[in-house]
Design an enzyme around this catalytic site. Structure first.
Site, PDB file in Angstrom:
ATOM      1  N   ARG A 132       0.836  -1.196   0.000  1.00 52.14           N
ATOM      2  CA  ARG A 132       0.000   0.000   0.000  1.00 52.14           C
ATOM      3  C   ARG A 132       0.872   1.248   0.000  1.00 52.14           C
ATOM      4  O   ARG A 132       1.918   1.300   0.678  1.00 52.14           O
ATOM      5  CB  ARG A 132      -0.911   0.022   1.230  1.00 52.14           C
ATOM      6  N   HIS A 178      -1.299   0.217 -10.146  1.00 49.84           N
ATOM      7  CA  HIS A 178      -1.941  -0.761  -9.243  1.00 49.84           C
ATOM      8  C   HIS A 178      -2.362  -2.003 -10.035  1.00 49.84           C
ATOM      9  O   HIS A 178      -3.520  -2.434  -9.990  1.00 49.84           O
ATOM     10  CB  HIS A 178      -3.150  -0.128  -8.550  1.00 49.84           C
TER      11      HIS A 178
HETATM   12  C1  OXD Z   1      -5.911  -4.755  -3.658  1.00 45.60           C
HETATM   13  C2  OXD Z   1      -6.464  -5.473  -4.806  1.00 45.60           C
HETATM   14  O1  OXD Z   1      -6.371  -4.960  -2.536  1.00 45.60           O
HETATM   15  O2  OXD Z   1      -6.140  -5.069  -5.933  1.00 45.60           O
HETATM   16  O3  OXD Z   1      -4.983  -3.979  -3.840  1.00 45.60           O
HETATM   17  O4  OXD Z   1      -7.179  -6.441  -4.607  1.00 45.60           O
END
Ligand code: OXD
Length: 306
Positions: free
Chosen positions: A221, A269
């Site tokens: 994160r 991400h």
């Molecule tokens: C997260 C996902 O929690 O992509 O980052 O599932």
């Protein structure tokens, strides 16, 4: 009694899949909720907590993603929140980490620049057996990432709050040992979740503990990293490079200086997306368990935030 599905993407495909996997249930597609009091299971990534009160017979919330911070600090009903722990997602995150670590370990960045200048020059590199991979956050995903590197012959070090005893891994525990852990690693893969304990953990002191040639890869994160400290540490030459798949604000705003930092690589991400094919089956199996009166797993522990 029904299942309400609210996926941020492809909601109708998720609904169709749950109808196929759980033919004995009514599966409703958010926002079309015929009878809120009939909703027993809410399958979601994020949901407005103020809307929850109308699901008076809710039995569980099942997450569509690995991260759980969106459920913390909100006034959600007192039902189990079931995390998504999909081994296929962890495998994909491991592939991502391997690809970026080897990119730097094997000097692909330099070769890309050399190609543009038609330079043919072989560079020496540290072989896998002498290149220590540090896993910062040794939970389910961290273990899977570590195993992927171990399978390729890399020594593994792991840092966690509670330690571990898996053979073949150098374990470091708690804040007293994080400096030694960072100093021992050639690459550090950060898999930490967003909790009050991890916020800002990777700050200038911590980056100063890393080796000058080391690579920092964040697939956990963004909140765990003080981004200004990271940018300054990279300019100061320790560590050498960082790969950020997660940032403190997502999407990363166009004006963020991280985009243009010469030693930072950014991806959106994307290291381990939720895959309908595997995730829906895991969620459906947990709904079956709940129907039988058994415990689903893994359940979010609201006291420690994961
Ligand atoms: C997260 C996902 O929690 O992509 O980052 O599932």
């Amino acid at each position: 009694m029904s299942i309400l599905v609210q996926s941020p993407t492809d909601n109708e495909r998720w609904v169709d899949e749950f109808r196929r996997l759980l033919p004995d249930h009514d599966v409703e597609c958010w926002p079309d909720v015929a009878v809120p009091a009939a909703v027993e299971y809410l399958v979601m990534w994020r949901h407005d907590p103020s809307d929850m009160a109308r699901y008076t017979n809710l039995r569980a919330i099942l997450s569509l993603g690995a991260g759980v911070e969106q459920f913390l600090g909100t006034d959600l009903p007192d039902v189990p929140i079931v995390r998504l722990a999909d081994p296929a997602m962890a495998d994909e995150m491991a592939v991502y980490a391997v690809s970026w670590v080897t990119h730097f370990q094997r000097h692909h960045d330099v070769y890309l620049a050399d190609q543009a200048k038609t330079i043919w020059k072989e560079l020496p590199y540290t072989p896998a057996a002498e290149y220590t991979i540090g896993i910062l956050g040794h939970g389910t995903i961290g273990r899977c990432v570590g195993q992927a590197f171990a399978g390729l012959g890399y020594p593994i070090a792991a840092w966690s709050r509670t330690g571990g005893d898996e053979p073949g891994i150098e374990h470091y525990v708690g804040s007293e040992q994080i400096g030694a852990f960072l100093a021992a690693c050639d690459a550090v893969i950060n898999v930490l979740p967003n909790t009050p304990d991890t916020a800002g953990l990777m700050n200038s002191d911590r980056f100063a503990s890393m080796q000058p040639h080391a690579v920092f890869v964040n697939i956990g994160r963004g909140s765990t990293v003080v981004e200004d400290d990271l940018a300054a540490a990279l300019y100061a030459g320790r560590p050498a490079a960082a790969v950020l798949d997660v940032t403190s604000i997502e999407p990363l705003p166009p004006e963020s200086p991280l985009w243009k930092h010469p030693n930072i690589r950014i991806t959106p991400h994307s290291s381990g997306p939720t895959r309908l094919g595997t995730a829906a089956r895991l969620i459906a199996a947990n709904i079956d368990r709940l129907d039988r009166g058994e415990q689903p797993f893994p359940i979010l522990d609201r006291s420690n935030g994961y």
